[in-house]
Structures are given as structure tokens and as C-alpha cells.
Design an enzyme around this catalytic site. Sequence first.
Site, mmCIF file in Angstrom:
data_model
loop_
_atom_site.group_PDB
_atom_site.id
_atom_site.type_symbol
_atom_site.label_atom_id
_atom_site.label_comp_id
_atom_site.label_asym_id
_atom_site.label_seq_id
_atom_site.Cartn_x
_atom_site.Cartn_y
_atom_site.Cartn_z
ATOM 1 N N ASP A 143 12.801 7.581 -4.652
ATOM 2 C CA ASP A 143 12.123 6.882 -3.559
ATOM 3 C C ASP A 143 12.318 7.707 -2.288
ATOM 4 O O ASP A 143 12.475 8.927 -2.351
ATOM 5 C CB ASP A 143 12.631 5.442 -3.427
ATOM 6 C CG ASP A 143 11.539 4.501 -2.930
ATOM 7 O OD1 ASP A 143 11.364 4.430 -1.709
ATOM 8 O OD2 ASP A 143 10.846 3.867 -3.755
ATOM 9 N N GLN A 167 -11.756 7.461 2.279
ATOM 10 C CA GLN A 167 -12.078 7.920 0.936
ATOM 11 C C GLN A 167 -13.535 8.387 0.888
ATOM 12 O O GLN A 167 -14.339 8.091 1.784
ATOM 13 C CB GLN A 167 -11.865 6.792 -0.084
ATOM 14 C CG GLN A 167 -10.428 6.327 -0.204
ATOM 15 C CD GLN A 167 -10.126 5.083 0.577
ATOM 16 O OE1 GLN A 167 -10.675 4.890 1.668
ATOM 17 N NE2 GLN A 167 -9.264 4.220 0.047
ATOM 18 N N VAL A 179 -0.724 6.868 -10.558
ATOM 19 C CA VAL A 179 -1.105 5.466 -10.396
ATOM 20 C C VAL A 179 -1.695 5.223 -9.009
ATOM 21 O O VAL A 179 -2.614 4.433 -8.843
ATOM 22 C CB VAL A 179 0.111 4.544 -10.641
ATOM 23 C CG1 VAL A 179 -0.283 3.080 -10.483
ATOM 24 C CG2 VAL A 179 0.683 4.787 -12.031
ATOM 25 N N HIS A 218 -11.941 -0.010 -1.052
ATOM 26 C CA HIS A 218 -11.531 1.400 -1.057
ATOM 27 C C HIS A 218 -12.318 2.225 -0.037
ATOM 28 O O HIS A 218 -12.878 3.276 -0.367
ATOM 29 C CB HIS A 218 -11.696 1.990 -2.460
ATOM 30 C CG HIS A 218 -10.951 1.240 -3.515
ATOM 31 N ND1 HIS A 218 -9.580 1.136 -3.542
ATOM 32 C CD2 HIS A 218 -11.392 0.518 -4.589
ATOM 33 C CE1 HIS A 218 -9.204 0.410 -4.588
ATOM 34 N NE2 HIS A 218 -10.268 0.012 -5.223
ATOM 35 N N LYS A 228 -13.123 -5.204 -8.008
ATOM 36 C CA LYS A 228 -13.462 -3.816 -7.738
ATOM 37 C C LYS A 228 -14.688 -3.708 -6.846
ATOM 38 O O LYS A 228 -15.458 -4.649 -6.672
ATOM 39 C CB LYS A 228 -13.689 -3.058 -9.041
ATOM 40 C CG LYS A 228 -12.472 -3.026 -9.952
ATOM 41 C CD LYS A 228 -11.247 -2.447 -9.265
ATOM 42 C CE LYS A 228 -11.384 -0.963 -8.963
ATOM 43 N NZ LYS A 228 -10.153 -0.403 -8.336
#
Length: 383
Positions: free
Chosen positions: A231, A103, A284, A98, A80
Amino acid sequence: MSSSNRQPLWLRCEKKEFERRAALTPTTAKKLIDAGFDLTVERDPQRIFDDADYEKVGCKLVDNNTYMNASTSTPIIGLKELPVSLQPLPHTHIQFAHCYKNQAGWAAVLTRFKRGGGTLYDLEFLQDEQGRRVAAFGYHAGFAGAAAAALALAVRKTVKGAGPLTGMSLEPYNDEHAMIADVKEKLAKIGGAGGGKVKALVMGALGRCGRGAVDLFKKIGLDDGDILRWDMAETAKGGPFPEILDVDIFVNCIYLSSSIPPFVTSETIKAAGENRRLSVIADVSCDTTNPFNPIPVYDIMTTFDKPTVEVEVGHGNPPLSVISIDHLPTLLPREASEQFSSDLLPSLLQLPERKTARVWAEAERLFEKKLADAVAYEEKGGK
């Protein structure tokens, strides 16, 4: 191989709360050492693997959170992102950062490398010749996200009133068997999962993450007909999709790379009124801060100790909870770590040739491009 020719690599501890996974397992560490690596491992009491297990295979143990003292020629690997800081980063870091998709705070993360002279190899963007990630937690993210959603549904069905879920928290499981048994037991208290009692829709069902979610639902007893697998074909018409509101659990497993119509909105949720069946969304994908987020009904990340956030549903309508934990695979830390580390191993073995090995050279070029974007962004005052 002489010690001077051995490739150093430093496994740092994880500072994110509840994170028990490891980028390197003792199994993978031994294979690297046998291939000519010198491994340093920070002690980490929250890691699923014991420190002693690393020491047994030949790793050197050092104190927790001391990678800053390592030689700048030693790459630092973790999972992380590092804690938010303005401290320059002089090392080569291998991690999920990330910060490549705009972001929140992306430029501040990258410019730390600029000030320190370090390099970032983002694990999300280590790709094979076909453009697929060489290692990913997708399967276990979907598996764990579906489990968390089922647990939240069980709590919701036993909680009186329409307020936020209370008393729910998540703890990593020792193994998959323990997780399945726990979810089944809790669903049994609301009448079980099969026979139409629980219905779920998995978005992105053909990908690794979606397959994990589908497998979890199968293992806890949902009937096959009660697992809707969506999908690209099912979403080609563009959202919002009213079908999402007619299931108990919606699990979003897509990989978002561009703007798409939202899957569900606050307006469609409120318009459904009292007839809405949907009780839990497990996002998720966790694109909470992404401007293209296709589930724009919440705006915060949730955590293991507070795993849900409530959606504004309108007066008198049934409650709706969202799970938006960005490290769900740590719910199954042992299996997730072993699978990820094993998949990453072939690329790690090329680390000594990272300037020329395709997977690393391409990742470095991407870093340099994103770093230039971040510098330009900050020079314009963050615009």
C-alpha cells in the site's frame, strides 16, 4: 402514499456485453417500493436476476431498452455507461459514466447532457461526509480480478510456446463457491497454489478492492507469505518496483487520482530478461486511457471473451499477459449486485429530496462543474 406523491425510478437494461449485474436487485426494489417508490424495470435476459423476481415484489416490467420513452421527470438508473452516441440526453441518469477524469471521449459523453438538458449523478462520486463512496464494487472487483489472474496463470503454465494466451475466456459464475472451486481445479493442474508454487503481489492491499484480491488468494490456497500486500508505505519511494517482476501475479487495485511514477514499465520488463517471474498482471483499476496510468505497458481494454492482451517483452523473454476488464465484478454478478445495491439504498431513499440531500446535491454540483469543463473543451476544439 398517493400515486401522485410516489417517487418514480426506472431500472434500465445493461447494454455492455457480458454485463450481468444490476444496480437494483429484487430485494432492494421491494424496500424502495415499501418506502413509496414506483419502480419500472426493463426486461433484460442477461441480468443475473429473473424479470419475474422484480414483478413479484411490485415492479412494473417494460420492454428492453425503452427508457427513452420514460417521462423526463423519471430518473433512470443503471450501472455501466450508455453506448456511444450523439443523441441528446434529457433524463436524469444515475450510473457509472467514466467521464470525470479525462478518460477517452469524456467531453462527448457530458455534452450529450448539455444538448438534452439532462443531469448525471455519477455513482463513482456519490460520497459520504468523509468523502468515501456510499456504494462501490471495489471488493468484488479485486476478488474477481485475482480470480481471473489465477485462471490466466493456469492457462499460461499449460500453453506451449511464448505466444498470446489462446482458448481462454471468462464466464460469470452463479456464486462464489463455484468460482473458488473452478480456480482451485485449474490451478491443481499446474501443481496447486500453496507452498510457494504461486506468489502474488496486491497493490492497494488496504483498500476494499485490495482486500477482495487478498481474500481470493487465501481462499484458493495461497500461503499467507506468498501474498505480498503493498500500500502507500511500500510505494512511498516511488516506482518502478523490481519486486513486481519477482511474483507470478500482480494485481493493481489502487484508486488513481493524480500523477504517480509508474509501477512497472516496458523498459524494466525487458531489462529483467529471462529471469522475470511475473506472468500475469490484473489491472483492476483499469486506467487504460488515463494519462496517469501507472502500468503503461498496454493500451487496450480487454473483454470477457478475450480477457488478456500481451505485453511486448523483448525477444526470447517469457510472455506476460495483462487483464484489463473494466467490469470484473460481473464475474460474480449476484453477490456483487446485492452488496452494491444494499449499500446504495440509504442514498436512494433520499432521491425525492435530491436537490437538498447532501449526497445528491454535491454530486449535482460536481456534474455541473465537469459539464462546464466539457463545454469549454469542445469550444476550444478539443484542446
